[in-house]
Design an enzyme around this catalytic site. Structure first.
Site, PDB file in Angstrom:
ATOM      1  N   ASP A   1      39.331  40.149  24.708  1.00 36.73           N
ATOM      2  CA  ASP A   1      40.770  40.017  24.908  1.00 36.73           C
ATOM      3  C   ASP A   1      41.421  38.747  24.373  1.00 36.73           C
ATOM      4  O   ASP A   1      42.416  38.808  23.674  1.00 36.73           O
ATOM      5  CB  ASP A   1      41.096  40.096  26.404  1.00 36.73           C
ATOM      6  CG  ASP A   1      40.595  41.371  27.054  1.00 36.73           C
ATOM      7  OD1 ASP A   1      39.887  42.150  26.392  1.00 36.73           O
ATOM      8  OD2 ASP A   1      40.918  41.594  28.234  1.00 36.73           O
TER       9      ASP A   1
ATOM     10  N   GLU B   1      29.839  38.653  35.165  1.00 39.90           N
ATOM     11  CA  GLU B   1      30.542  39.296  34.045  1.00 39.90           C
ATOM     12  C   GLU B   1      30.149  38.626  32.719  1.00 39.90           C
ATOM     13  O   GLU B   1      29.880  39.282  31.717  1.00 39.90           O
ATOM     14  CB  GLU B   1      32.053  39.132  34.290  1.00 39.90           C
ATOM     15  CG  GLU B   1      32.947  39.728  33.231  1.00 39.90           C
ATOM     16  CD  GLU B   1      34.429  39.638  33.626  1.00 39.90           C
ATOM     17  OE1 GLU B   1      34.751  38.985  34.641  1.00 39.90           O
ATOM     18  OE2 GLU B   1      35.255  40.245  32.917  1.00 39.90           O
TER      19      GLU B   1
HETATM   20  C1  DGY Z   1      41.568  43.251  31.535  1.00 39.55           C
HETATM   21  O1  DGY Z   1      42.450  43.749  32.237  1.00 39.55           O
HETATM   22  O2  DGY Z   1      41.207  42.075  31.616  1.00 39.55           O
HETATM   23  C2  DGY Z   1      40.867  44.088  30.587  1.00 39.55           C
HETATM   24  O3  DGY Z   1      39.977  43.403  29.790  1.00 39.55           O
HETATM   25  C3  DGY Z   1      41.801  44.925  29.770  1.00 39.55           C
HETATM   26  O4  DGY Z   1      41.051  45.980  29.331  1.00 39.55           O
END
Ligand code: DGY
Length: 428
Positions: free
Chosen positions: A159, A394
């Protein structure tokens, strides 16, 4: 101190706890729905001890495939208030409700890994995989450029990578309006993207809504970047799909009569193989993303710079291995998601530095398949050590190995299960 056997049983319990019947959430609370590439890596983990669930997980994702072939990045099978933006914001009008963008197409490669266990179920997935790959070809740059493009940072799965900073900065977020993030209620804000990035993430969602999620219009998103990770993953997936079609003895021409007219798989593979070299940046001495509108490369390497071998491209193997070795010398653990010597590197902030085990998995698979087994093994050992040090987070801080983001994470558990039992499969 937990033994490896304890950790294996913890990994299985995490998957069992995170399952919602026919699919597995990435982690409770922070990500309470089915996420596309999470789910496919999780299927690899399930395959280690519950094959039935592995197949169900994959089939469930494809139950949400759009008629265009697109497989959405989130499927909102239930209503949950712990996540933003939910289905009302995406407004895709689909049943089941979904997001309007996709995510790295790892499914065909996962199906190939487990196909021998249930060849009939693998064969039934082939038309779905074919349609999804054609969608990438038609609507995400492959036909036009020979590389895959993304239309939203979330589509990359990585992201807030610094690569996206510049292309994202031109996205107009002035009309986004007020909204409330939920992620920072659950995870420390220093490990998550900034508000100014979220504003632009939402502006891009609003662009999709305004264009009624038309594939043609969305392909021209204000944010459009050619991504070496998606391209390598797609190229590997296309090769794996071609293998599966062959193995199933299916007549390719009749695989899916409902498909739009598009290039056959052999042409698509060739197009990607020929296109990949465009990612090479002489300035960074690494494969880097680029903006197709300007041709400008991102300034530094990322974990995606190590993925060419996964796509079967080994012409720059020595440079790829040298980059990995250099990073190994700079961080205690590998593979950092971003160049550790760059000013934008942040060891704890999501995709600006932390290590992600699923990315390690594909990088190591690729290196092993190109006979760089020592490098692959170094990544595998580093990954197992991260879990031994901190548990099933994560992601992980590459300098000290501390856990980052959500705990009890499904895909980290899945990679542990996959890797503790056996190393890589390589190119078969
Ligand atoms: C989040 O909401 O952080 C996700 O990575 C989007 O898919």
């Amino acid at each position: 101190m937990s033994t490896d056997a304890d950790l294996t049983s913890q990994a299985k319990s995490i998957l069992r706890r995170n399952t919602r019947g026919e699919y597995t959430v990435p982690t409770n609370g922070l990500y309470p729905f089915q996420w596309n590439w999470d789910s496919m890596f999780v299927a690899l983990g399930w395959a280690e001890f519950d094959e039935e669930m592995a197949w169900t997980e994959i089939e469930k994702l494809f139950d949400a495939q759009w008629a265009s072939g697109m497989v959405p990045h989130i499927v909102f099978w239930t209503e949950e208030s712990s996540y933003f933006p939910g289905p009302d914001v995406w407004s895709t009008g689909r049943v089941p409700p979904t997001s309007g963008i996709s995510q790295p197409p790892v499914a065909a490669s996962v199906v190939r890994r487990i196909a021998d266990s249930q060849p009939d179920r693998a064969a039934r997935l082939l038309p779905h995989l074919e349609r999804w790959h054609r969608w990438w070809y038609e609507f995400r740059g492959v036909r036009e450029l020979g590389v895959a493009t993304i239309t939203h940072p979330w589509e990359s799965g990585r992201d807030n990578l610094p690569d996206w900073d510049l292309p994202l900065s031109v996205v107009d977020a002035s009309g986004v309006g007020r909204y409330e993030r939920r992620d920072t209620d659950l995870v420390d804000a220093s490990m998550r993207p900034h508000d100014h990035e979220y504003d632009r993430y939402l502006a891009l969602v609003q662009f999709g809504v305004a264009n009624e999620w038309s594939d043609k219009e969305c392909a021209n998103s204000p944010f459009r970047v050619a991504d070496p990770a998606i391209t390598a993953i797609l190229l590997r997936a296309e090769t794996d799909l071609a293998f599966l079609i062959d193995a199933a003895g299916v007549d390719y021409e009749h695989l899916d009569s409902t498909c739009m007219t598009s290039a056959p798989i052999s042409d698509r593979i060739k197009r990607l193989q020929d296109g990949y070299e465009q990612f090479w940046s002489t300035d960074a001495s690494a494969y880097c993303s680029f903006d197709p509108r300007t041709g400008n490369h991102a300034l530094a390497g990322t974990s995606a710079s190590l993925l060419a071998p996964y796509a079967g491209i080994d012409s720059r193997l020595s440079e790829v291995v040298a980059l990995l070795q250099r990073w190994r010398g700079q961080t205690g653990f590998v593979v950092p998601s971003f160049e550790p010597a760059a000013a934008e590197f942040e060891a704890d902030r999501y995709w600006r530095g932390p290590i992600w085990l699923v990315v390690n998995y594909v990088i190591a698979e690729g290196l092993a398949s190109c006979d760089a087994v020592d490098s692959a093994e170094m990544i595998r050992q580093s990954s197992l050590d991260l879990v031994r040090t901190s548990g099933f987070y994560e992601s992980f801080n590459p300098l000290d190995g501390a856990g980052v983001g959500g705990a009890d994470f499904s895909w980290t558990a899945a990679i542990w299960l996959r890797w503790i039992n056996s190393p890589y499969v390589g190119r078969t």
